[in-house]
Design a protein around this motif. Sequence first.
Motif, PDB file in Angstrom:
ATOM      1  N   ILE A 108       0.835  -1.205   0.000  1.00  0.00           N
ATOM      2  CA  ILE A 108       0.000   0.000   0.000  1.00  0.00           C
ATOM      3  C   ILE A 108       0.866   1.249   0.000  1.00  0.00           C
ATOM      4  O   ILE A 108       0.654   2.186  -0.800  1.00  0.00           O
ATOM      5  CB  ILE A 108      -0.941  -0.001   1.219  1.00  0.00           C
ATOM      6  CG1 ILE A 108      -2.002  -1.093   1.067  1.00  0.00           C
ATOM      7  CG2 ILE A 108      -1.615   1.360   1.384  1.00  0.00           C
ATOM      8  CD1 ILE A 108      -2.863  -1.286   2.308  1.00  0.00           C
ATOM      9  N   VAL A 109       1.843   1.306   0.869  1.00  0.00           N
ATOM     10  CA  VAL A 109       2.658   2.524   1.005  1.00  0.00           C
ATOM     11  C   VAL A 109       3.490   2.776  -0.245  1.00  0.00           C
ATOM     12  O   VAL A 109       3.536   3.905  -0.756  1.00  0.00           O
ATOM     13  CB  VAL A 109       3.554   2.412   2.255  1.00  0.00           C
ATOM     14  CG1 VAL A 109       4.570   3.552   2.283  1.00  0.00           C
ATOM     15  CG2 VAL A 109       2.701   2.439   3.519  1.00  0.00           C
ATOM     16  N   VAL A 110       4.140   1.753  -0.767  1.00  0.00           N
ATOM     17  CA  VAL A 110       4.965   1.950  -1.960  1.00  0.00           C
ATOM     18  C   VAL A 110       4.097   2.340  -3.153  1.00  0.00           C
ATOM     19  O   VAL A 110       4.483   3.186  -3.971  1.00  0.00           O
ATOM     20  CB  VAL A 110       5.780   0.681  -2.260  1.00  0.00           C
ATOM     21  CG1 VAL A 110       6.528   0.821  -3.589  1.00  0.00           C
ATOM     22  CG2 VAL A 110       6.776   0.408  -1.137  1.00  0.00           C
ATOM     23  N   LEU A 136       2.696  11.085   1.369  1.00  0.00           N
ATOM     24  CA  LEU A 136       3.202  10.128   2.347  1.00  0.00           C
ATOM     25  C   LEU A 136       2.197   9.930   3.479  1.00  0.00           C
ATOM     26  O   LEU A 136       1.948   8.797   3.916  1.00  0.00           O
ATOM     27  CB  LEU A 136       4.543  10.607   2.902  1.00  0.00           C
ATOM     28  CG  LEU A 136       5.154   9.748   4.006  1.00  0.00           C
ATOM     29  CD1 LEU A 136       5.403   8.326   3.529  1.00  0.00           C
ATOM     30  CD2 LEU A 136       6.458  10.377   4.515  1.00  0.00           C
ATOM     31  N   THR A 137       1.613  11.023   3.933  1.00  0.00           N
ATOM     32  CA  THR A 137       0.622  10.917   5.007  1.00  0.00           C
ATOM     33  C   THR A 137      -0.588  10.109   4.573  1.00  0.00           C
ATOM     34  O   THR A 137      -1.090   9.252   5.315  1.00  0.00           O
ATOM     35  CB  THR A 137       0.178  12.323   5.445  1.00  0.00           C
ATOM     36  OG1 THR A 137       1.321  13.095   5.809  1.00  0.00           O
ATOM     37  CG2 THR A 137      -0.759  12.251   6.631  1.00  0.00           C
ATOM     38  N   ALA A 138      -1.068  10.362   3.360  1.00  0.00           N
ATOM     39  CA  ALA A 138      -2.225   9.622   2.863  1.00  0.00           C
ATOM     40  C   ALA A 138      -1.901   8.134   2.728  1.00  0.00           C
ATOM     41  O   ALA A 138      -2.737   7.277   3.039  1.00  0.00           O
ATOM     42  CB  ALA A 138      -2.661  10.190   1.517  1.00  0.00           C
ATOM     43  N   ALA A 139      -0.697   7.802   2.275  1.00  0.00           N
ATOM     44  CA  ALA A 139      -0.302   6.400   2.131  1.00  0.00           C
ATOM     45  C   ALA A 139      -0.269   5.705   3.487  1.00  0.00           C
ATOM     46  O   ALA A 139      -0.753   4.571   3.642  1.00  0.00           O
ATOM     47  CB  ALA A 139       1.053   6.303   1.443  1.00  0.00           C
ATOM     48  N   LEU A 266      13.053  12.639   5.724  1.00  0.00           N
ATOM     49  CA  LEU A 266      13.683  12.379   4.429  1.00  0.00           C
ATOM     50  C   LEU A 266      12.874  12.970   3.279  1.00  0.00           C
ATOM     51  O   LEU A 266      13.439  13.535   2.340  1.00  0.00           O
ATOM     52  CB  LEU A 266      13.857  10.870   4.220  1.00  0.00           C
ATOM     53  CG  LEU A 266      14.863  10.162   5.124  1.00  0.00           C
ATOM     54  CD1 LEU A 266      14.847   8.668   4.875  1.00  0.00           C
ATOM     55  CD2 LEU A 266      16.262  10.715   4.911  1.00  0.00           C
ATOM     56  N   THR A 267      11.551  12.847   3.342  1.00  0.00           N
ATOM     57  CA  THR A 267      10.734  13.346   2.235  1.00  0.00           C
ATOM     58  C   THR A 267      10.797  14.853   2.103  1.00  0.00           C
ATOM     59  O   THR A 267      10.560  15.409   1.028  1.00  0.00           O
ATOM     60  CB  THR A 267       9.273  12.885   2.393  1.00  0.00           C
ATOM     61  OG1 THR A 267       8.589  13.074   1.159  1.00  0.00           O
ATOM     62  CG2 THR A 267       8.549  13.683   3.470  1.00  0.00           C
TER      63      THR A 267
END
Length: 532
Positions: A108-110, A136-139, A266-267
């Motif tokens: 899901i995240v990737v 990133l937050t939504a993932a 990092l993002t």
Amino acid sequence: MTTFAVRPGSARRLAGTGTLLRFALRRDRLMMPVWIAVNALMVLSMPNTLEGLYGTPAERADLVRQMGTNSSLRAMVGPVFDDSLGALTAWRVGVYAGALAAVMSLLIVVRHTRDEEESGRQELVASGMVGRRASLTAALLAAAVANGVLALLLTAGLAGQGTTGALALGLGIAGVGMLFATTAAIVAQLTESARLARGLTAAVLGAAFVLRAAGDSAKDDGSSVLTWVSPLGWLENLRPYADERWWVLALLAGAVLLQGAVAYGLTGRRDLGMSFLPTRPGPASGRLGSAGALAWRLQRGSVLGWSVGFLLAGVVYGGMTEGAADLVGDNDNARRIFERMGGRSGLTDTFLASMTGMLGLVAALYIVASVLRLHGEETSGRAEPVLANAVGRLRWAAGHLVIAFGGSALIMLLAGLGLAAGYGKETGPILGACLVQLPAIWVIGGVAVLLHGVLPRAAAAAWGVAGAVLLIGWVGPALDVPQAVLDLSPFGHLPKLPGGSMEWGPVVVLTGLAVVLVAAGLAGLRRRDLTT
């Protein structure tokens, strides 16, 4: 030019998160329920199965005593801390449920981070009123929704065995899932490739399983240092239904928060589409002078990882063969389940047949992933430059399909060698038992080729087919489902080797079916427009 509403800095960086979350849940409306359902059914079916196997307190107490002296089985499923049905359920499937939740979460995240950047969609989304860390937050929130639903189902379904233990097990499995979701979030910042991000996170999960197995084989109470190094070891040391250690959940929560903070840091320090470990440019000629060579370059890491994993799994399963026979002993119910999975023969041969069948079911996941690499190359736009040259569609597809179907033969061969090495005898029959799984594996691969070629928008449904076959083969025999249901899986028609008689009819029919499916899929690919 990107514009933002006037709002505090932290809120501006998260602008659009709700919209992206709804979009992610919509995109995963098929994949996510399948993963949740498979995991939940595996866990919730276990109490009835165990009650049928060990119906009396004396039988369950004897099982606990035997597990204390059986290091090979502890390496496979972990130590058992109590003889109640709830505790035995947590022992039997807890580690595997945690691993499945981890795989679901990393996918899901990737998919909603690095995959979006790699395809170029994230750049389009970022041109609107979307914050830098919104994707990133939504993932991570999508992964949290999936793990939260799984935890609720497990807690409600196991409440009859004890509410406290059910809550502990549900939260523990969801916690492991979220831990690997944040691991995937970190890896997605480090690599430019979604494929590599999935592979590296899966490698971390594999290392966690190996460390836990090594620690559990050494000690029967989960106290080994190697067990505590692994997040899967934390799950078993939570001890659901056995004087729960609630502070282990705090350990999981702390790891999730720490890794999440690293991912957010990092993002915010890299450009869109870039990574901290950029891909090394490769040659444009020479070894990559053909479509097949390019396909091998793209998939060689996956083939190597699966090969090593199957070889090691074979060694582990081969080494525990004698121990499994001793554990089953005179338990007629356990023997009957193994017979439904592996056929009627001596208990040792039955166990080996059931293990080769399980390895075949897992190999079906490999072939689906390898075949769908075609779909990924096409939808990302990378196939167009290749096909713009003197490369036909069939030639381009053939490079990936050779690796998919040939790779499945390779990993099953290595699994057979590992089983023979671990068991210490009968190399020929064990190799034959592994290789006879190939026609069923190839049928699943053929379904993936057909879906990609004829219905590219539904290509991901191949995962649902593989998951359904895995569920039938894994849980079906234990639930004593009708034979007609077991026969829905191509694996249900294969001869049960070693120990059984070789029947060439089903092998030939399944191989022919796989050929027809692949041919139909390639015909569809040749006639339709490319999907971008």
